[in-house]
Each structure stands twice: as C-alpha cells, then as structure tokens.
Design an enzyme around this catalytic site. Structure first.
Site, PDB file in Angstrom:
ATOM      1  N   LYS A 130       0.876  -1.057   0.151  1.00 35.31           N
ATOM      2  CA  LYS A 130      -0.001  -0.024   0.006  1.00 35.31           C
ATOM      3  C   LYS A 130       0.843   1.241  -0.045  1.00 35.31           C
ATOM      4  O   LYS A 130       1.964   1.061   0.625  1.00 35.31           O
ATOM      5  CB  LYS A 130      -0.810   0.037   1.144  1.00 35.31           C
ATOM      6  CG  LYS A 130      -1.989   0.912   1.077  1.00 35.31           C
ATOM      7  CD  LYS A 130      -3.294   0.161   0.361  1.00 35.31           C
ATOM      8  CE  LYS A 130      -4.352   1.105   0.178  1.00 35.31           C
ATOM      9  NZ  LYS A 130      -5.731   0.358  -0.204  1.00 35.31           N
ATOM     10  N   ASP A 170      -7.213   4.021  -4.750  1.00 31.63           N
ATOM     11  CA  ASP A 170      -7.722   3.944  -3.440  1.00 31.63           C
ATOM     12  C   ASP A 170      -8.126   5.440  -3.208  1.00 31.63           C
ATOM     13  O   ASP A 170      -8.368   6.025  -4.114  1.00 31.63           O
ATOM     14  CB  ASP A 170      -6.673   3.711  -2.135  1.00 31.63           C
ATOM     15  CG  ASP A 170      -7.463   3.067  -0.874  1.00 31.63           C
ATOM     16  OD1 ASP A 170      -7.962   2.097  -0.848  1.00 31.63           O
ATOM     17  OD2 ASP A 170      -7.400   3.998   0.187  1.00 31.63           O
TER      18      ASP A 170
HETATM   19  P1  NDP Z   1     -12.682   7.496  -2.917  1.00 31.88           P
HETATM   20  O1  NDP Z   1     -11.749   8.780  -2.703  1.00 31.88           O
HETATM   21  O2  NDP Z   1     -13.331   7.658  -4.585  1.00 31.88           O
HETATM   22  O3  NDP Z   1     -13.982   8.055  -2.098  1.00 31.88           O
HETATM   23  C1  NDP Z   1     -14.134   8.117  -0.867  1.00 31.88           C
HETATM   24  C2  NDP Z   1     -15.389   8.648  -0.153  1.00 31.88           C
HETATM   25  O4  NDP Z   1     -15.432   8.582   1.049  1.00 31.88           O
HETATM   26  C3  NDP Z   1     -15.923  10.093  -0.664  1.00 31.88           C
HETATM   27  O5  NDP Z   1     -16.995  10.116  -0.642  1.00 31.88           O
HETATM   28  C4  NDP Z   1     -15.079  10.725   0.632  1.00 31.88           C
HETATM   29  O6  NDP Z   1     -15.723  11.952   0.776  1.00 31.88           O
HETATM   30  C5  NDP Z   1     -15.364   9.782   1.712  1.00 31.88           C
HETATM   31  N1  NDP Z   1     -14.624   9.943   2.644  1.00 31.88           N
HETATM   32  C6  NDP Z   1     -13.191   9.993   2.608  1.00 31.88           C
HETATM   33  N2  NDP Z   1     -12.505   9.998   3.772  1.00 31.88           N
HETATM   34  C7  NDP Z   1     -13.411  10.437   4.647  1.00 31.88           C
HETATM   35  C8  NDP Z   1     -13.570  10.672   6.094  1.00 31.88           C
HETATM   36  N3  NDP Z   1     -12.332  10.746   6.756  1.00 31.88           N
HETATM   37  N4  NDP Z   1     -14.738  10.994   6.636  1.00 31.88           N
HETATM   38  C9  NDP Z   1     -15.951  10.938   5.666  1.00 31.88           C
HETATM   39  N5  NDP Z   1     -15.761  10.645   4.305  1.00 31.88           N
HETATM   40  C10 NDP Z   1     -14.867  10.442   4.083  1.00 31.88           C
HETATM   41  O7  NDP Z   1     -12.353   6.571  -2.401  1.00 31.88           O
HETATM   42  P2  NDP Z   1     -12.758   5.060  -2.674  1.00 31.88           P
HETATM   43  O8  NDP Z   1     -14.221   5.037  -3.123  1.00 31.88           O
HETATM   44  O9  NDP Z   1     -11.772   4.169  -3.563  1.00 31.88           O
HETATM   45  O10 NDP Z   1     -12.513   4.360  -1.434  1.00 31.88           O
HETATM   46  C11 NDP Z   1     -13.508   4.170  -0.531  1.00 31.88           C
HETATM   47  C12 NDP Z   1     -13.063   3.224   0.753  1.00 31.88           C
HETATM   48  O11 NDP Z   1     -12.913   1.986  -0.147  1.00 31.88           O
HETATM   49  C13 NDP Z   1     -11.635   3.227   1.241  1.00 31.88           C
HETATM   50  O12 NDP Z   1     -11.685   2.625   2.514  1.00 31.88           O
HETATM   51  C14 NDP Z   1     -10.761   2.441   0.462  1.00 31.88           C
HETATM   52  O13 NDP Z   1      -9.585   1.906   1.177  1.00 31.88           O
HETATM   53  C15 NDP Z   1     -11.810   1.216   0.214  1.00 31.88           C
HETATM   54  N6  NDP Z   1     -11.344   0.474  -1.115  1.00 31.88           N
HETATM   55  C16 NDP Z   1     -11.332   0.891  -2.055  1.00 31.88           C
HETATM   56  C17 NDP Z   1     -11.032   0.085  -3.353  1.00 31.88           C
HETATM   57  C18 NDP Z   1     -10.991   0.740  -4.883  1.00 31.88           C
HETATM   58  O14 NDP Z   1     -10.804  -0.125  -5.702  1.00 31.88           O
HETATM   59  N7  NDP Z   1     -11.034   1.958  -4.938  1.00 31.88           N
HETATM   60  C19 NDP Z   1     -10.752  -1.247  -3.214  1.00 31.88           C
HETATM   61  C20 NDP Z   1     -11.146  -1.944  -1.782  1.00 31.88           C
HETATM   62  C21 NDP Z   1     -11.282  -0.912  -0.866  1.00 31.88           C
HETATM   63  P3  NDP Z   1     -14.856  13.311   0.391  1.00 31.88           P
HETATM   64  O15 NDP Z   1     -14.886  13.353  -1.079  1.00 31.88           O
HETATM   65  O16 NDP Z   1     -15.625  14.510   1.083  1.00 31.88           O
HETATM   66  O17 NDP Z   1     -13.500  13.187   0.905  1.00 31.88           O
HETATM   67  O1  2IT Z   2      -7.847  -1.594  -0.938  1.00 31.22           O
HETATM   68  C1  2IT Z   2      -7.803  -2.245  -1.691  1.00 31.22           C
HETATM   69  O2  2IT Z   2      -8.020  -3.371  -2.174  1.00 31.22           O
HETATM   70  C2  2IT Z   2      -7.681  -1.251  -3.075  1.00 31.22           C
HETATM   71  N1  2IT Z   2      -7.679   0.018  -2.760  1.00 31.22           N
HETATM   72  C3  2IT Z   2      -7.393  -1.930  -4.297  1.00 31.22           C
HETATM   73  C4  2IT Z   2      -6.019  -2.230  -4.572  1.00 31.22           C
HETATM   74  C5  2IT Z   2      -5.615  -2.895  -6.012  1.00 31.22           C
HETATM   75  O3  2IT Z   2      -4.562  -2.973  -6.098  1.00 31.22           O
HETATM   76  O4  2IT Z   2      -6.585  -2.746  -6.963  1.00 31.22           O
END
Ligand code: NDP
Ligand code: 2IT
Length: 450
Positions: A130, A170
């Site tokens: 990560k 992420d």
């Molecule tokens: P994004 O940045 O696209 O979206 C994050 C969302 O969560 C936004 O709406 C953001 O709001 C909100 N958010 C972030 N931080 C906070 C906070 N501290 N308090 C309240 N709201 C918050 O990220 P992702 O959608 O990619 O990721 C979301 C989650 O999913 C994370 O935990 C990530 O680790 C996990 N994840 C992502 C994967 C992926 O493929 N993208 C895979 C597996 C897990 P704002 O815009 O206002 O910051």
């Molecule tokens: O938390 C996660 O699994 C991710 N943000 C995706 C990682 C990846 O390599 O696709």
C-alpha cells in the site's frame, strides 16, 4: 482456555505497540487479526515455531520519499510519499495508493497488512502493499494534480514494476491520477507495461475494474444473505461514501432489487427515501467525476434530506454497506443499526467498523462481512487486469464480471469453511483471517527464513 489465548494476544500486542509506537490504526488491524489467529496457531504449532505472525506484521520494506511540486501560483509545495512493501510470498506486492491529508505511516501499514490477507483470499497470485501521500487532490486543478503525480512517480518508479510491485487506486486516486502516474512511469522507464491497475480502457485497463469493489461487496452481501435464505429484493440499503466504491455498490444493489436510500461524503449524508435509481446515480457519477462537486448538491437536484456532518447510520435499513473510510461505524452507530433492524453489513471500505462496533455485530449474530473479504473484488479485478496485460488481450465485460462474481462466491466459501462456529453462526472475521493467512503462511515456510 480463552484466558490463555487472551494472555498470548496481549503479549503479542505489547510487542507490536512497542515496536510501532503511535500507529494506532496499524495496532487495531493487527489486533483484530491476531485475536482470530492465535487460537488457530496454537492448534497448528508449526506456524508458531516459524514466527509467521511476527514476520507478517513487519513490512518487508518501507519506502519513504519527498514529493516536491509546484502549484498554479508558482509556489513550491512539499508532500510525503510512501510505499509499504508488506509481503511478497505469493506474488508481487499489490495494493492501492491513497492521497489524503490524513495519510501517515500507521494508516498505510494497516492497509498494507489487511491487503496481504485480502489478496490471498482472492486466490490470485498477489502479495500485499500500500502507498500514498498526504497530498489532498481536493480543490486542486488538473494541472496541479498532474504535476504532483509526475513528481510522485519520478521517485516511485525506481521501486515498482509489473513483476515487483503493482500499485492501483484508493481514496483520492482514481482514473485521472492513475493516468498521470502511468504516463510518467512510461516516460522515465521507456516501457509500456502493466505497472499500475485501474488504467483507462484504451491503454491496458480492464472492463469492470471501476465497478469491481462496489459490485464485489454487493455480491458478497448476496452470498451472506443466501445463508439465511434471503436476497436483496425489497431491502432498504444504507451506503456511505460517494467516491469510487459507493456508486457501483448502489448500482448493483439496485439491479438486484434493493433500494439504496443514503450516500455520504466528508461533509455529511444525503437521505432519499424514494431510492437512488439509475438516473440519479448517473448524475452522482457526473457530480463526483466531472464536476468534482459535493454530495449535498444531490438534494437540490433530487430532493430528500442532507444531514450535515452526520454519517448515514441512524437511518432504518436492512443492509448497510460502509464504503467511505476507516472507523466510520463506531459502537453507537452499530447499536443503532442493529436496533433499527439491520441484519447485514458488508464492508466496501477498509476497516470501516471500530473493534467495538464489530463486537456489537458479532454479539447480535448478524451477517457481518469484514472488508478484507467483502471488498476484495477491487483488487481481484486488478489481478484480472494484470492477467489481461500479460496476455496482451482484453476480456469482455461479461467475462470479467463472471470471474469477479465467482471469486466473491469462493471468498464467501472460504469464510464459511474457516469461520463456521459450533452453533452454525458464520464468524466471517475469523473465516477471512484464517482463510487469508494459511496460503501466505505456507508460502513463507516453503521459502525459508524470508
Ligand atoms: P474515493 O476517494 O473515491 O471516495 C471516498 C469517499 O469516502 C468520498 O465520498 C469521501 O468524501 C469519503 N471519505 C473519505 N474520507 C472520509 C472521512 N475521513 N470521513 C468521511 N468521509 C470520507 O475512495 P474509494 O471509493 O476508492 O475508497 C473508499 C473506501 O474503499 C476506502 O476505505 C478504500 O480503502 C476502500 N477500497 C477501495 C477500493 C478501490 O478499488 N477503490 C478497493 C477496496 C477498498 P470526500 O470526497 O468528502 O473526501
Ligand atoms: O484496498 C484495496 O484493495 C484497493 N484499494 C485496491 C487495490 C488494488 O490493487 O486494486
């Protein structure tokens, strides 16, 4: 017996805390895993003698670097850059990059630690890593984001490669950022290669990768519901977040007959009792990816309520899919969810529930799917992107979706295998932790003292 395990857990955690002071999210993630694993390791002492848990909780390598860049006013800015190369026993390091002002070593180590077990659960050959930066893309121009990404990759490119370490997105890192970083890697290394996943479709990306985490968390919830002879049809679903993950969870839940009534961002939550249908969701995707606006704008366009500064969990729902960030469901939120009749939680985010919240879910014996199992569809589809890159082929949408669905069903089966308790209750925390651990541990033993 329980007391003996507790003493071993405490002893292990004391060492972790001493060696990694102040890294509270890392302590939290390790603690949750160690609690499930210590009884298993006591029953399988070869893992104990090989000190596998101790080795797994120390990164193979941590890279820390300076990221200087120039903003639109001509002022020099300096951010921190990180890559945690946690474990490469079953494949190249694999995991996302997070750009968010809260990013620090402890948060990235928790994410990398979870990633190792998650990637193992996918059954694909991927180690865990990560990385990221305390850079905040919010409010920056496209040019500023590009200059930052180029500077970040100028250093990171020395440490990664398609057979070494393959980053992805992420929080704060989506298609735009991956594009800028890929361009810089290609320019410096003179190599067009699958060094990042989440790429655009025209330059080596995979269909379904953007959707994969949200779809996967929904498929996992569907499997959990099946164990109680239920499905999404007619269910009320609360979702948090509105970034890469939440919208596609909303889409899949809606396709399966559920009604999604909330979304959120860091400023608050929206509640739409009529449900976030296809048309509204398309607008949300435009709002987030094109306009780069805030979720509160939803109510001006579509009605409903905006709850400033609040998370969605006070809403009455059957299923909750936290898809925003770590520790976004605390004990009180969990109690309210359970009291209001929520019987299924599938985590799209990483570690969104605090340990106290998890305890509430497990004690209430609801269907609780922890992130490392429920959100593994994202990285699994990254694995499928790597496969397509190696073959120099692109699969169809249907093909990738089918593979993703099968992987999620199999992760569920693994959790069932290792997590079913005497009374038939499936403890998915235990199932995911043991299921993810075994393959990595066996590989480490086979490879000698690494
Ligand atoms: P994004 O940045 O696209 O979206 C994050 C969302 O969560 C936004 O709406 C953001 O709001 C909100 N958010 C972030 N931080 C906070 C906070 N501290 N308090 C309240 N709201 C918050 O990220 P992702 O959608 O990619 O990721 C979301 C989650 O999913 C994370 O935990 C990530 O680790 C996990 N994840 C992502 C994967 C992926 O493929 N993208 C895979 C597996 C897990 P704002 O815009 O206002 O910051
Ligand atoms: O938390 C996660 O699994 C991710 N943000 C995706 C990682 C990846 O390599 O696709």
């Amino acid at each position: 017996m329980a007391n003996m395990y507790q003493a071993l857990v405490d002893e292990f955690m004391t060492k972790i805390k001493t060696r990694n002071p102040g890294e509270k999210e890392f302590h939290q993630a390790v603690h949750e895993v160690v609690e499930s694993l210590i009884p298993f390791i006591e029953e399988n002492p070869h893992y104990k003698h090989a000190k596998i848990l101790e080795r797994m909780s120390e990164p193979e390598r941590v890279i820390l670097f300076r990221v200087p860049w120039m903003d639109d006013k001509g002022e020099i800015q300096i951010n921190k850059g990180y890559r945690i190369e946690m474990n490469s026993s079953i494949g190249p390091y694999k995991g996302g990059l997070r750009f968010h002002p809260t990013v620090n070593l402890g948060i990235l180590k928790f994410l990398a630690f979870e990633q190792v077990l998650k990637n193992s659960l996918t059954t694909l050959p991927m180690g865990g890593g990560k990385g990221g930066s305390d850079f905040d893309p919010k409010g920056k121009s496209d040019n500023e984001v590009m200059r930052f990404c180029q500077s970040f990759m100028t250093e990171l490119c020395k440490h990664i490669g398609p057979n070494t370490d393959v980053p992805a997105g992420d929080i704060g890192v989506g298609g735009r950022e991956i594009g800028f970083m890929f361009g810089q890697y290609k320019r410096i290394r003179n190599e067009f290669t699958g060094v990042l996943t989440g790429k655009g479709l025209e330059w080596g990306g995979s269909l379904i990768r953007p959707e994969a985490t949200g779809y996967g968390a929904t498929y996992f919830a569907e499997e959990m519901l099946k164990t109680r002879k239920m499905d999404f049809n007619g269910k009320l679903v609360a979702i948090s977040g509105s970034g890469n993950v939440a919208p596609y969870a909303t889409e899949k839940v809606t396709q399966l007959g559920g009604k999604v009534i909330t979304l959120s961002d860091s400023e608050g939550s929206i509640y739409d009792p009529k449900g976030i249908d296809k048309e509204k969701l398309e607008w949300v995707l435009w709002l987030k990816n094109v306009k780069r606006g805030r979720i509160k704008e939803y109510v001006e366009k579509w009605g409903g309520e905006f709850w400033p500064g609040e998370r969605p969990w006070k809403v009455k729902c059957d299923v909750a899919l936290p898809c925003a960030t770590q520790n976004e469901i605390d004990e009180n939120d969990a109690r309210i969810l359970v009291k209001n009749g929520c019987f299924c939680v599938s985590e799209g985010a990483n570690m969104p529930s605090t340990p106290e919240a998890v305890e509430v879910f497990i004690n209430a014996k609801i269907l609780y799917g922890p992130g490392k199992a429920a959100n593994a569809g994202g990285v699994a589809t990254s694995g499928l992107e790597m496969t397509q890159n190696s073959m120099r082929l692109s699969w169809t949408r249907e093909q990738v979706d089918k593979e993703l669905h099968t992987i999620m069903i199999n992760i569920h089966k693994t959790c069932e295998k290792y997590g079913t308790e005497k009374d038939g209750f499936i403890n998915y925390v235990k199932g995911a932790n043991i299921g993810g651990f075994v393959k990595v541990a066996d590989a480490m033993i086979a490879q000698g003292l690494v």
